[in-house]
Design a protein around this motif. Structure first.
Motif, PDB file in Angstrom:
ATOM      1  N   ILE A  77      40.937  47.254  42.866  1.00 58.66           N
ATOM      2  CA  ILE A  77      42.370  46.977  43.031  1.00 58.66           C
ATOM      3  C   ILE A  77      42.731  45.685  42.308  1.00 58.66           C
ATOM      4  CG2 ILE A  77      44.196  46.429  44.688  1.00 58.66           C
ATOM      5  CD1 ILE A  77      42.711  48.045  46.740  1.00 58.66           C
ATOM      6  N   LEU A  78      41.908  44.653  42.527  1.00 64.82           N
ATOM      7  CA  LEU A  78      42.137  43.380  41.862  1.00 64.82           C
ATOM      8  C   LEU A  78      42.021  43.537  40.352  1.00 64.82           C
ATOM      9  CD1 LEU A  78      42.509  40.306  41.874  1.00 64.82           C
ATOM     10  CD2 LEU A  78      40.022  40.094  42.197  1.00 64.82           C
ATOM     11  N   TRP A  81      45.102  45.335  39.090  1.00 68.31           N
ATOM     12  CA  TRP A  81      46.284  44.478  39.172  1.00 68.31           C
ATOM     13  C   TRP A  81      46.279  43.420  38.070  1.00 68.31           C
ATOM     14  CZ3 TRP A  81      47.157  39.257  39.970  1.00 68.31           C
ATOM     15  CH2 TRP A  81      48.478  38.904  40.274  1.00 68.31           C
ATOM     16  N   ASP A  84      47.268  45.087  34.845  1.00 62.93           N
ATOM     17  CA  ASP A  84      48.682  45.476  34.760  1.00 62.93           C
ATOM     18  C   ASP A  84      49.632  44.289  34.736  1.00 62.93           C
ATOM     19  OD1 ASP A  84      48.053  48.122  34.703  1.00 62.93           O
ATOM     20  OD2 ASP A  84      48.568  48.539  36.788  1.00 62.93           O
ATOM     21  N   ARG A  85      49.253  43.173  35.388  1.00 62.96           N
ATOM     22  CA  ARG A  85      50.221  42.098  35.592  1.00 62.96           C
ATOM     23  C   ARG A  85      49.881  40.783  34.891  1.00 62.96           C
ATOM     24  NH1 ARG A  85      53.674  43.010  39.767  1.00 62.96           N
ATOM     25  NH2 ARG A  85      55.000  41.739  38.410  1.00 62.96           N
ATOM     26  N   THR A  92      40.718  41.812  30.846  1.00 62.20           N
ATOM     27  CA  THR A  92      40.195  41.879  32.214  1.00 62.20           C
ATOM     28  C   THR A  92      38.759  42.395  32.217  1.00 62.20           C
ATOM     29  OG1 THR A  92      42.414  42.294  33.090  1.00 62.20           O
ATOM     30  CG2 THR A  92      40.565  42.828  34.521  1.00 62.20           C
ATOM     31  N   ASN A 214      53.138  45.119  32.828  1.00 67.48           N
ATOM     32  CA  ASN A 214      54.201  44.639  33.717  1.00 67.48           C
ATOM     33  C   ASN A 214      53.934  43.171  34.072  1.00 67.48           C
ATOM     34  OD1 ASN A 214      56.380  44.552  35.459  1.00 67.48           O
ATOM     35  ND2 ASN A 214      55.301  45.556  37.146  1.00 67.48           N
ATOM     36  N   VAL A 224      51.114  33.728  43.520  1.00 66.41           N
ATOM     37  CA  VAL A 224      49.938  34.579  43.714  1.00 66.41           C
ATOM     38  C   VAL A 224      48.671  33.727  43.781  1.00 66.41           C
ATOM     39  CG1 VAL A 224      48.451  36.283  42.582  1.00 66.41           C
ATOM     40  CG2 VAL A 224      50.917  36.672  42.719  1.00 66.41           C
ATOM     41  N   TYR A 264      48.636  51.650  49.332  1.00 64.08           N
ATOM     42  CA  TYR A 264      48.821  52.056  47.934  1.00 64.08           C
ATOM     43  C   TYR A 264      49.623  53.345  47.844  1.00 64.08           C
ATOM     44  CZ  TYR A 264      46.632  49.385  44.182  1.00 64.08           C
ATOM     45  OH  TYR A 264      46.370  48.467  43.211  1.00 64.08           O
ATOM     46  N   PHE A 421      52.036  53.781  37.116  1.00 67.44           N
ATOM     47  CA  PHE A 421      50.910  53.374  37.963  1.00 67.44           C
ATOM     48  C   PHE A 421      49.582  53.917  37.441  1.00 67.44           C
ATOM     49  CE2 PHE A 421      54.645  53.350  40.715  1.00 67.44           C
ATOM     50  CZ  PHE A 421      54.533  52.129  41.358  1.00 67.44           C
ATOM     51  N   THR A 423      46.820  52.657  35.686  1.00 63.76           N
ATOM     52  CA  THR A 423      45.580  51.970  36.023  1.00 63.76           C
ATOM     53  C   THR A 423      45.374  51.929  37.531  1.00 63.76           C
ATOM     54  OG1 THR A 423      45.784  50.590  34.038  1.00 63.76           O
ATOM     55  CG2 THR A 423      44.271  49.820  35.737  1.00 63.76           C
ATOM     56  N   GLN A 424      46.462  51.795  38.281  1.00 63.51           N
ATOM     57  CA  GLN A 424      46.335  51.673  39.721  1.00 63.51           C
ATOM     58  C   GLN A 424      45.959  53.000  40.387  1.00 63.51           C
ATOM     59  OE1 GLN A 424      49.395  48.808  41.425  1.00 63.51           O
ATOM     60  NE2 GLN A 424      50.067  48.915  39.303  1.00 63.51           N
TER      61      GLN A 424
END
Length: 485
Positions: A77-78, A81, A84-85, A92, A214, A224, A264, A421, A423-424
């Motif tokens: 999840i990390l 995220w 994506d962000r 990453t 995003n 964050v 989620y 969504f 990758t998530q």
């Protein structure tokens, strides 16, 4: 004269996009280090100090291993995220691999439980970033209707298992002949080689791989970071205070994984950015998520129950030489290496006539139940009485079940993913693995040689029933999938 740029699209990697080779290359070395370390982790925890271990209670040790395994997949999840962000998928992936290497170094150099705590947290966190983004980037290589997709993921899985095969063999030999910390050091060296290989080829990836879909604003990123720092302090405080005993780590990770998955699904389904078709496909993913979690709660017992079984119940004597416990961890990967090509060729040959994904999931879960029931044929013997050939046959059944569900599940998460969504949704699939892996640690606490008949019988029977129920629900699930096979 033809330029290199016009020649390049003609090259393929076993019929797949050529960049697939670079993506599974870094995953190969990450899996070498991951499985090499995990092959000796449990026995390091519960072996006595005289044997080089930490002397932890066996039930607590399996809980730690289950919690760690769940945390690996929970941290996707990390990783998703951040991609994506903040950093984009490619960066990453690279930085997460660096964190994995640091974790293995900590295990190798820091003695006692301190090294275990620091090392496992770093490895789990970094592995999540590698897994979520490598898989997501593979998914971008194919269009939704490309029949090569499942075959491509199977080949990607083949590369992963080359590392998973070699890791436990080499770390196990070092552990047995020199010591545990040398085995952990070899895992660190493997991850270093993975970084060198990936660093040399990362420029070949497209600019899209480096794009942040995003991005956060500077103020949001600051908030964050503050929240993450507070959360870290709270977690460290809980661990140091002993409020959460180590024997309950696996259960805690299972609960967190389940709650995260629910959150989620709620966030994705409640998003106004979904079309009607995308929302229906996310709904179709829910029963498959549950089936996946159930499957992994059995399959991941390779690193808990099967490791204990191999140490205490398995006859590892081969012509007077005692095989290291960790060698058992390499049986499954070598079978995957052999059979993944068969499955890839089968799905390619069948094309649109291949079984639907829900049917593959149903068969994988039911066959996993059969594998556990096969343990009953060796039940009731004394220490080191179970034949190696018998366990090898059971692990063959594990492998068939795995190839029906795992690479197909990775592929499915990219096919059903809403555009906003993507990758998530891959992270959601890994959440099912996180939940199942943590549950493998919870269930392992119920295992003992004295009660192995009811243990294997009940768990195997439940898996068969769940596989049958999923098969019955397949027509409804396929309608929700809206054209995705």
């Amino acid at each position: 004269m033809t330029s290199p740029e016009t020649e390049q699209p003609q090259r393929t990697f076993f019929g797949q996009p050529p960049v697939l080779a670079n993506l599974f290359g870094v995953e190969l070395w990450e899996r070498f280090s991951f499985y090499g370390m995990q092959g000796i982790l449990l026995i390091y925890l519960y072996y006595t100090a005289e044997r080089g271990g930490l002397g932890i209670d066996e039930g607590t040790a399996t809980s730690i291993v289950g919690a760690y395994g769940g945390l690996v997949y929970l941290s996707t999840i990390l990783g998703a995220w951040l991609a994506d962000r903040v950093l984009g998928p490619e960066r990453t992936l690279f930085y997460a691999a660096v964190v994995v290497m640091a974790g293995h170094i900590a295990l190798a150099l820091i003695p006692g439980l301190g090294g275990v705590a620091v090392g496992l947290v770093l490895i789990a966190t970094g592995s999540g970033g590698v897994k979520a983004n490598a898989t997501s980037l593979v998914g971008t290589l194919y269009s939704e209707d490309d029949d090569r997709r499942d075959a491509g993921f199977s080949l990607f899985y083949l590369g992963i298992n080359l590392g998973a095969f070699a890791g436990p063999l080499l770390t196990g030999l070092l552990q047995k002949n020199v010591g545990f910390h040398y085995g952990f050091g070899l895992a660190a060296a493997g991850m270093f080689l993975g970084l060198v290989q990936y660093g040399a080829g990362r420029r070949r990836l497209s600019d899209e791989a480096r794009r942040v879909p995003n991005p956060l604003t500077a103020d949001a990123l600051r908030r964050v970071l503050i929240g993450a720092a507070v959360a870290l302090v709270v977690v460290v405080g809980i661990l140091i205070s002993g409020i959460l005993p180590a024997g309950r780590y696996a259960l805690a990770v299972a609960v967190i994984s389940a709650l995260a998955a629910i959150a989620y699904f709620v966030v994705i389904l409640g998003s106004g950015r979904l079309t009607e078709v995308e929302r229906s496909r996310v709904l179709a993913f829910i029963p498959l998520f549950i089936a996946s979690a159930a499957f992994w709660s059995l399959y991941q017992q390779q690193f808990t129950v099967v490791t204990v079984y191999s140490d205490q119940r398995l006859d590892r004597n081969i012509f007077g030489w005692e095989m290291p416990v960790s060698f058992v961890q390499s049986i499954n990967p070598v079978m995957v290496i052999i059979l993944s090509g068969v499955f890839a060729a089968l799905w390619t040959k069948l094309g649109p006539r291949q079984p639907s994904t829900p049917i593959k999931f149903s068969a994988g879960l039911a066959i996993m139940g059969v594998a556990f029931l096969l343990f009953l044929t060796m039940a009731g013997g004394g220490p080191n009485s179970a034949p190696l050939l018998g366990l090898t046959g059971i692990l063959l059944v594990f492998t068939i079940a795995e190839l029906l569900l795992s690479p197909v599940g990775l592929s499915l998460s990219t096919k059903l993913a809403p555009e906003a969504f993507r990758t998530q949704m891959v992270a959601l699939f890994f959440l099912s693995v996180a939940l199942g892996t943590a549950m493998s640690g919870v269930l392992a606490k119920l295992y003992s040689a004295e009660h192995e008949t009811p243990y294997f019988g009940v768990i195997g029977g439940v898996a068969l029933v769940l596989g049958g129920l999923l098969a019955l629900a397949t027509p409804a699930i396929r309608r929700l999938m809206r054209g995705v096979h």
